[in-house]
Design a protein around this motif. Structure first.
Motif, mmCIF file in Angstrom:
data_model
loop_
_atom_site.group_PDB
_atom_site.id
_atom_site.type_symbol
_atom_site.label_atom_id
_atom_site.label_comp_id
_atom_site.label_asym_id
_atom_site.label_seq_id
_atom_site.Cartn_x
_atom_site.Cartn_y
_atom_site.Cartn_z
ATOM 1 N N THR A 12 0.829 -1.209 0.000
ATOM 2 C CA THR A 12 0.000 0.000 0.000
ATOM 3 C C THR A 12 0.858 1.251 0.000
ATOM 4 N N ILE A 13 1.857 1.283 0.865
ATOM 5 C CA ILE A 13 2.706 2.475 0.990
ATOM 6 C C ILE A 13 3.475 2.729 -0.297
ATOM 7 N N GLU A 14 3.981 1.676 -0.930
ATOM 8 C CA GLU A 14 4.706 1.861 -2.192
ATOM 9 C C GLU A 14 3.771 2.343 -3.295
ATOM 10 N N VAL A 15 2.544 1.823 -3.330
ATOM 11 C CA VAL A 15 1.557 2.299 -4.308
ATOM 12 C C VAL A 15 1.270 3.780 -4.089
ATOM 13 N N LEU A 16 1.046 4.176 -2.854
ATOM 14 C CA LEU A 16 0.768 5.586 -2.547
ATOM 15 C C LEU A 16 1.956 6.472 -2.919
ATOM 16 N N ARG A 17 3.164 5.968 -2.681
ATOM 17 C CA ARG A 17 4.364 6.732 -3.036
ATOM 18 C C ARG A 17 4.421 6.969 -4.544
ATOM 19 N N PRO B 68 0.335 12.709 -5.733
ATOM 20 C CA PRO B 68 -0.884 13.536 -5.669
ATOM 21 C C PRO B 68 -2.076 12.924 -6.396
ATOM 22 N N ASP B 69 -1.812 11.936 -7.266
ATOM 23 C CA ASP B 69 -2.912 11.309 -8.012
ATOM 24 C C ASP B 69 -3.567 10.164 -7.250
ATOM 25 N N ALA B 70 -3.140 9.928 -6.002
ATOM 26 C CA ALA B 70 -3.690 8.799 -5.240
ATOM 27 C C ALA B 70 -5.201 8.896 -5.112
ATOM 28 N N GLY B 71 -5.714 10.099 -5.005
ATOM 29 C CA GLY B 71 -7.155 10.285 -4.851
ATOM 30 C C GLY B 71 -7.944 10.019 -6.110
ATOM 31 N N ASP C 89 -4.877 7.666 8.103
ATOM 32 C CA ASP C 89 -6.114 8.425 8.297
ATOM 33 C C ASP C 89 -5.974 9.907 7.965
ATOM 34 N N ILE C 90 -4.759 10.397 7.689
ATOM 35 C CA ILE C 90 -4.611 11.822 7.398
ATOM 36 C C ILE C 90 -4.312 12.084 5.919
ATOM 37 N N LEU C 91 -4.279 11.023 5.099
ATOM 38 C CA LEU C 91 -4.143 11.222 3.657
ATOM 39 C C LEU C 91 -5.408 11.889 3.126
ATOM 40 N N ARG C 92 -5.334 12.413 1.905
ATOM 41 C CA ARG C 92 -6.504 13.035 1.291
ATOM 42 C C ARG C 92 -6.750 12.422 -0.082
ATOM 43 N N PRO C 93 -7.789 11.580 -0.227
ATOM 44 C CA PRO C 93 -8.689 11.161 0.849
ATOM 45 C C PRO C 93 -8.001 10.183 1.792
ATOM 46 N N ALA C 94 -8.526 10.098 3.010
ATOM 47 C CA ALA C 94 -7.983 9.138 3.968
ATOM 48 C C ALA C 94 -8.185 7.722 3.435
ATOM 49 N N ARG D 152 -12.779 5.191 5.160
ATOM 50 C CA ARG D 152 -12.280 6.543 5.438
ATOM 51 C C ARG D 152 -12.395 7.480 4.230
ATOM 52 N N GLY D 153 -12.727 6.940 3.068
ATOM 53 C CA GLY D 153 -12.866 7.803 1.903
ATOM 54 C C GLY D 153 -12.302 7.232 0.623
ATOM 55 N N SER D 154 -11.101 6.652 0.667
ATOM 56 C CA SER D 154 -10.482 6.185 -0.576
ATOM 57 C C SER D 154 -11.225 4.987 -1.170
ATOM 58 N N GLY D 155 -11.874 4.198 -0.327
ATOM 59 C CA GLY D 155 -12.611 3.046 -0.827
ATOM 60 C C GLY D 155 -14.040 3.374 -1.201
ATOM 61 N N GLU D 156 -14.404 4.633 -1.032
ATOM 62 C CA GLU D 156 -15.782 5.059 -1.291
ATOM 63 C C GLU D 156 -15.867 5.980 -2.512
ATOM 64 N N ILE D 157 -14.738 6.156 -3.213
ATOM 65 C CA ILE D 157 -14.735 6.918 -4.458
ATOM 66 C C ILE D 157 -15.467 6.117 -5.533
ATOM 67 N N ARG D 158 -16.368 6.751 -6.253
ATOM 68 C CA ARG D 158 -17.139 6.061 -7.286
ATOM 69 C C ARG D 158 -16.395 6.073 -8.627
ATOM 70 N N PRO D 159 -16.718 5.141 -9.530
ATOM 71 C CA PRO D 159 -15.987 5.048 -10.804
ATOM 72 C C PRO D 159 -15.984 6.348 -11.592
ATOM 73 N N GLU D 160 -17.087 7.085 -11.565
ATOM 74 C CA GLU D 160 -17.164 8.326 -12.345
ATOM 75 C C GLU D 160 -16.251 9.424 -11.773
ATOM 76 N N GLU D 161 -15.769 9.214 -10.519
ATOM 77 C CA GLU D 161 -14.872 10.197 -9.926
ATOM 78 C C GLU D 161 -13.402 9.853 -10.165
ATOM 79 N N VAL D 162 -13.166 8.683 -10.732
ATOM 80 C CA VAL D 162 -11.792 8.249 -10.982
ATOM 81 C C VAL D 162 -11.303 8.894 -12.272
ATOM 82 N N GLY D 163 -10.131 9.527 -12.201
ATOM 83 C CA GLY D 163 -9.592 10.237 -13.359
ATOM 84 C C GLY D 163 -8.615 9.396 -14.154
#
Length: 340
Positions: free
Chosen positions: A256-261, A265-268, A282-287, A329-340
């Motif tokens: 997970t950490i390597e993927v986020l790295r 900024p595009d993690a969201g 829990d402090i990432l954006r989105p968490a 916390r947010g990252s798993g609740e992003i919908r497909p239409e919000e994915v860029g």
């Protein structure tokens, strides 16, 4: 004039004989008090304890170990000491509650290193072992177990020997993650996890395949177990983008950490759920939405099994499965239409 200061040599350490003389009791009485013998009268206990305090007497732990035939130390062999290790921390806390010291070594995901480290702790006559198994076989421990060494495996069972184990409910955790993404509209979900030679990597990848099969989603190009390396993860992420994946489940905290790295900024812009919680998730954006293992419970159960095995070597071998928890916390609740 040069000032000369007088320095006294180090104070001689008080012995049990000194305590006996100061308390006006026999040497055997001091020994019984030091070893918490309940048959010693309270008035004698008070006298001996007062003499111990006055003389700053410290019992010789090595001599006590020889008398007891136990070291008061247990060994722990885990994958990596360089990273935060919540289960090892929990094992340490539970061991301290049992007045056991912990000797920990890192196996660095290497089978030869694991065998070398574990057998080295056996030679030091630890009272028990908690291991996070890496190797495909652990029957090199059979002679130690036959001689009375209690062994508990954590995170995954040991292979080739019958020992107690504490594992997380890997299949349930992956199932919760997959359903969370599916409920939020995702059909093209990827998985990026650990090497399948490792029990947890194998269990989680298999659980993901079963979820996809049950949900009717695509499997081709979506399941990527393997060793953790930046180059591999870069290639997998590129492949998942080309395959049209809108969501990702990662198989452990290191992945997970390597993927986020790499996403930065595009993690969201990618719906994501990680297996294992970790500090700052829990402090990432989105968490980060995670499947959390109950590390505290795993550690407590491991030490409990070790203590019980020590007291009763013939008790049936037990595997305890500890539930996992989905923390949205947010990252798993992003919908497909919000994915860029």
């Amino acid at each position: 004039m040069v000032e000369v200061s007088e320095q006294r040599g180090p104070r001689k350490r008080a012995t049990m004989l000194d305590v006996a003389a100061a308390a006006g009791v026999g040497l055997r009485t001091v020994s019984r008090v030091v070893n918490a013998d309940p048959t010693v009268g309270s008035h004698l206990v008070s006298r001996v304890q007062a003499a111990i305090a006055d003389l700053d007497y410290v019992p010789d732990e090595r001599a006590q170990q020889l008398r007891r035939g136990r070291s008061g130390t247990i060994g722990a062999a885990v994958r990596n000491l360089a990273d935060a290790h919540p289960v090892l921390d929990a094992v340490d806390r539970a061991a301290r509650a049992e007045q056991l010291a912990l000797l920990a070594v890192s196996t660095d995901d290497d089978e030869d290193r694991e065998r070398e480290a574990v057998l080295a702790m056996c030679r030091r006559r630890v009272d028990g072992l908690v291991i996070e198994p890496i190797g495909l076989r652990h029957d090199y421990l059979a002679a130690e177990i036959d001689a009375g060494m209690p062994v508990v495996a954590v995170d995954r069972p040991a292979a080739g020997i019958a020992v107690d184990a504490v594992i997380s409910d890997n299949a349930s955790g992956i199932g919760m993650a997959y359903r969370q993404l599916a409920v939020h509209g995702h059909h093209r979900i990827g998985y990026l996890g650990d090497d399948e030679r490792i029990f947890t990597g194998r269990e989680r990848a298999a659980a993901f395949r079963a979820c996809v099969a049950a949900g009717g989603g695509p499997l081709d190009g979506m399941v990527h177990p393997g060793p953790l390396s930046a180059a591999r993860i870069t290639a997998v992420l590129d492949g998942l983008r080309r395959a049209g994946a809108t969501a990702l489940i990662t198989g452990n905290a290191e992945t997970t950490i390597e993927v986020l790295r790499q996403l930065g900024p595009d993690a969201g812009r990618l719906a994501m759920i990680g297996f294992d919680d970790f500090p700052l998730a829990d402090i990432l954006r989105p968490a980060l939405t995670v499947v959390a293992q109950d590390s505290r419970q795993i550690g407590a159960v491991a030490i409990d099994l070790l203590v019980k095995r020590t007291a009763d070597p013939a008790r049936p071998v037990q595997t305890v499965t500890v539930p996992t928890e989905l923390i949205p916390r947010g990252s798993g609740e992003i919908r497909p239409e919000e994915v860029g």
